[in-house]
Design an enzyme around this catalytic site. Sequence first.
Site, PDB file in Angstrom:
ATOM      1  N   SER A  55      55.757   9.512  12.275  1.00  0.00           N
ATOM      2  CA  SER A  55      55.579   8.116  11.580  1.00  0.00           C
ATOM      3  C   SER A  55      56.798   7.691  11.648  1.00  0.00           C
ATOM      4  O   SER A  55      56.903   6.292  10.912  1.00  0.00           O
ATOM      5  CB  SER A  55      55.094   8.880  10.100  1.00  0.00           C
ATOM      6  OG  SER A  55      56.307   9.622   9.603  1.00  0.00           O
ATOM      7  N   LYS A  92      59.906   9.443   4.921  1.00  0.00           N
ATOM      8  CA  LYS A  92      59.599   8.295   4.776  1.00  0.00           C
ATOM      9  C   LYS A  92      60.791   7.208   4.391  1.00  0.00           C
ATOM     10  O   LYS A  92      61.539   7.728   3.847  1.00  0.00           O
ATOM     11  CB  LYS A  92      58.581   8.152   3.918  1.00  0.00           C
ATOM     12  CG  LYS A  92      57.099   8.638   4.313  1.00  0.00           C
ATOM     13  CD  LYS A  92      56.409   7.911   5.465  1.00  0.00           C
ATOM     14  CE  LYS A  92      55.127   8.480   5.688  1.00  0.00           C
ATOM     15  NZ  LYS A  92      54.991   9.526   6.719  1.00  0.00           N
TER      16      LYS A  92
END
Length: 140
Positions: A55, A92
């Site tokens: 990600s 993230k």
Amino acid sequence: MNYLIEVLGDVGTFRNEDPGTQGNCLCLCLGTLNFNEYLVSNPSATFAVRSGGLSMLDAGINKDDVLVIDRSVPFKHGDIVMADLGNEFTIKRLVKTKTGFELHSENASGEYPNFIPKEGDNWSIVGVVTFVLKDVRTGK
């Protein structure tokens, strides 16, 4: 255990003046690098994890990279963080918005959604990613 590695110079400025040494330039050593001191500013608040996915690929974090996380670093907009989403951990980019914070993926494939907390979501920032370690020969 401390491992010291010799620092020979900056890439682009370092030159081996004696071709007969085949890179053995200990006389040009600028000092040593202690990875414990370089990677860890607060030992009791620092740990490492292995990245479990893709990600954050466009941020330079690949699957199986080792991430150094420091829980004592105050997080801010733009930091890459490790977050606890209640039932899983994630890595993230932290983005401040008008309504609070969001966690954004960085992978152009579009396969990895951002985490935009809703009222009642139970999540927290575990720490800030301070270093990414990777083996450039094997890609792991």
